[in-house]
Scaffold this motif. Structure first.
Motif, mmCIF file in Angstrom:
data_model
loop_
_atom_site.group_PDB
_atom_site.id
_atom_site.type_symbol
_atom_site.label_atom_id
_atom_site.label_comp_id
_atom_site.label_asym_id
_atom_site.label_seq_id
_atom_site.Cartn_x
_atom_site.Cartn_y
_atom_site.Cartn_z
ATOM 1 N N THR A 6 0.817 -1.213 0.000
ATOM 2 C CA THR A 6 0.000 0.000 0.000
ATOM 3 C C THR A 6 0.852 1.264 0.000
ATOM 4 O O THR A 6 0.485 2.273 -0.602
ATOM 5 C CB THR A 6 -0.944 0.015 1.209
ATOM 6 N N ALA A 7 2.003 1.228 0.683
ATOM 7 C CA ALA A 7 2.877 2.405 0.687
ATOM 8 C C ALA A 7 3.365 2.707 -0.728
ATOM 9 O O ALA A 7 3.331 3.858 -1.184
ATOM 10 C CB ALA A 7 4.052 2.185 1.631
ATOM 11 N N GLY A 8 3.803 1.676 -1.440
ATOM 12 C CA GLY A 8 4.236 1.881 -2.810
ATOM 13 C C GLY A 8 3.113 2.364 -3.700
ATOM 14 O O GLY A 8 3.315 3.196 -4.597
ATOM 15 N N ARG A 9 1.916 1.849 -3.444
ATOM 16 C CA ARG A 9 0.747 2.272 -4.230
ATOM 17 C C ARG A 9 0.488 3.763 -4.056
ATOM 18 O O ARG A 9 0.229 4.477 -5.032
ATOM 19 C CB ARG A 9 -0.466 1.454 -3.762
ATOM 20 N N LEU A 10 0.574 4.285 -2.848
ATOM 21 C CA LEU A 10 0.319 5.699 -2.616
ATOM 22 C C LEU A 10 1.483 6.570 -3.077
ATOM 23 O O LEU A 10 1.272 7.671 -3.594
ATOM 24 C CB LEU A 10 0.044 5.948 -1.133
ATOM 25 N N ASP A 11 2.702 6.108 -2.868
ATOM 26 C CA ASP A 11 3.868 6.871 -3.328
ATOM 27 C C ASP A 11 3.776 7.147 -4.827
ATOM 28 O O ASP A 11 4.121 8.239 -5.300
ATOM 29 C CB ASP A 11 5.162 6.114 -3.022
ATOM 30 N N GLY A 12 3.296 6.154 -5.562
ATOM 31 C CA GLY A 12 3.169 6.310 -7.003
ATOM 32 C C GLY A 12 2.032 7.208 -7.422
ATOM 33 O O GLY A 12 1.922 7.569 -8.600
ATOM 34 N N ASP A 13 1.188 7.593 -6.468
ATOM 35 C CA ASP A 13 0.037 8.442 -6.767
ATOM 36 C C ASP A 13 0.196 9.834 -6.160
ATOM 37 O O ASP A 13 -0.785 10.560 -6.002
ATOM 38 C CB ASP A 13 -1.240 7.778 -6.229
ATOM 39 N N GLY A 14 1.430 10.182 -5.815
ATOM 40 C CA GLY A 14 1.682 11.548 -5.359
ATOM 41 C C GLY A 14 1.572 11.785 -3.870
ATOM 42 O O GLY A 14 1.577 12.941 -3.429
ATOM 43 N N TRP A 15 1.489 10.722 -3.073
ATOM 44 C CA TRP A 15 1.434 10.870 -1.621
ATOM 45 C C TRP A 15 2.834 10.670 -1.029
ATOM 46 O O TRP A 15 3.645 9.939 -1.585
ATOM 47 C CB TRP A 15 0.498 9.831 -0.999
ATOM 48 N N GLN A 16 3.078 11.287 0.111
ATOM 49 C CA GLN A 16 4.286 11.031 0.884
ATOM 50 C C GLN A 16 3.887 10.180 2.077
ATOM 51 O O GLN A 16 3.108 10.625 2.926
ATOM 52 C CB GLN A 16 4.926 12.345 1.346
ATOM 53 N N THR A 17 4.406 8.962 2.141
ATOM 54 C CA THR A 17 3.910 7.987 3.108
ATOM 55 C C THR A 17 4.880 7.779 4.264
ATOM 56 O O THR A 17 6.078 8.014 4.164
ATOM 57 C CB THR A 17 3.670 6.624 2.422
ATOM 58 N N GLU A 18 4.303 7.315 5.358
ATOM 59 C CA GLU A 18 5.081 6.941 6.537
ATOM 60 C C GLU A 18 4.406 5.736 7.182
ATOM 61 O O GLU A 18 3.178 5.710 7.323
ATOM 62 C CB GLU A 18 5.143 8.095 7.527
ATOM 63 N N VAL A 19 5.204 4.740 7.559
ATOM 64 C CA VAL A 19 4.688 3.535 8.206
ATOM 65 C C VAL A 19 4.953 3.617 9.706
ATOM 66 O O VAL A 19 6.039 4.005 10.133
ATOM 67 C CB VAL A 19 5.339 2.271 7.610
ATOM 68 N N HIS A 20 3.947 3.244 10.488
ATOM 69 C CA HIS A 20 4.035 3.259 11.945
ATOM 70 C C HIS A 20 3.774 1.844 12.439
ATOM 71 O O HIS A 20 2.648 1.335 12.339
ATOM 72 C CB HIS A 20 2.989 4.221 12.534
#
Length: 265
Positions: A225-239
């Motif tokens: 899911t992180a990779g999915r959002l990164d590719g759509d213009g989001w900056q992600t962080e996992v907790h």
């Protein structure tokens, strides 16, 4: 109260309410949901056998994620979001129990029977929301973005999105479609959060004793899911769950490998 029990995916919201009711009775509770016990009673789910290990892990996850998402949403509002959208809101009562800033509008989307049950219980409790609340009965596999914009949602304004406990119950295709639609509706400054490494991926099939009613509904959701959002213009962080739980003073079971993802546009 005379209310029909919820079934299928909608019925899982009663299990979440049960965990929130347990936590709300603790003197050291991480949150207080004064309506959770009423949902459990109205749904005919008051009595339960002792927790199996798998059920205890899920309950722990629900409790930690409830507090984590509370903090996430309030922080998003502090950053300037004045629209909050809860996808698969279930029996969530954040509209009624969190200290929202002025002018916040909160949208709750879920199946018609879930929202109808919820509103009956809350009406019986005589409570009022602490922000502007709009409940939209929808199936999230259908055209919910149109319903949301028709209800007043502003696509040009930053929004805080919460996708709590949903993706695991969707096929990979439906889960991808939900996130694509969220992306299309998210202005710069928007934020989103949902589970990272969901229960279907961290609880092996042979360890699911006592949670069969949930596990049989799991369809997998998305993997990266992180990779999915990164590719759509989001900056992600996992907790990671263990780190979040430790920050609340609650050691996580060693077998709890799940966590949460947050992202900003």
């Amino acid at each position: 109260m005379d209310a029909s029990p919820l079934n299928g995916v909608g019925g899982t919201s009663l299990g979440v309410a049960r965990a929130r009711a347990w936590e709300s009775r603790r003197p050291d509770r991480l949150f207080d949901d004064p309506y959770a016990a009423a949902f459990v009673a109205a749904g005919g789910s008051g009595g339960r056998a002792p927790l199996s290990p798998a059920r205890a892990r899920l309950a722990f996850h629900v409790i930690i994620r409830t507090r984590f998402y509370d903090d996430f949403l309030l922080a998003a509002c502090d950053s300037g979001c004045r629209q909050v959208v809860l996808l698969a809101a279930g029996l969530d009562t954040r509209a009624y129990r969190l200290p929202w800033p002025p002018t916040v509008t909160l949208y709750e989307l879920d199946l018609p029977e879930v929202l109808a049950f919820k509103d009956r219980v809350l009406t019986g409790a005589g409570t009022e929301p602490r922000c502007a609340r709009t409940a939209l009965p929808v199936d999230l596999r259908d055209d919910w973005p149109r319903r949301l914009t028709d209800a007043g949602f502003d696509v040009s304004a930053p929004t805080a999105w919460l996708v709590e406990g949903l993706l695991v119950y969707l096929s990979p295709e439906d889960a991808d479609r939900v996130l694509s639609r969220v992306g299309a509706l998210s202005a710069p400054g928007s934020r989103i959060s949902f589970e990272h490494n969901n229960a279907a991926s961290v609880i092996a099939e042979e360890d699911r004793g006592g949670i069969e009613e949930y596990a049989e509904l799991w369809q997998g959701g998305l993997g990266d899911t992180a990779g999915r959002l990164d590719g759509d213009g989001w900056q992600t962080e996992v907790h990671e769950l263990a780190d979040v739980a430790a920050s609340y003073g609650r050691p996580a079971p060693s077998s709890s490998l799940s966590g949460f993802l947050t992202a900003t546009r």
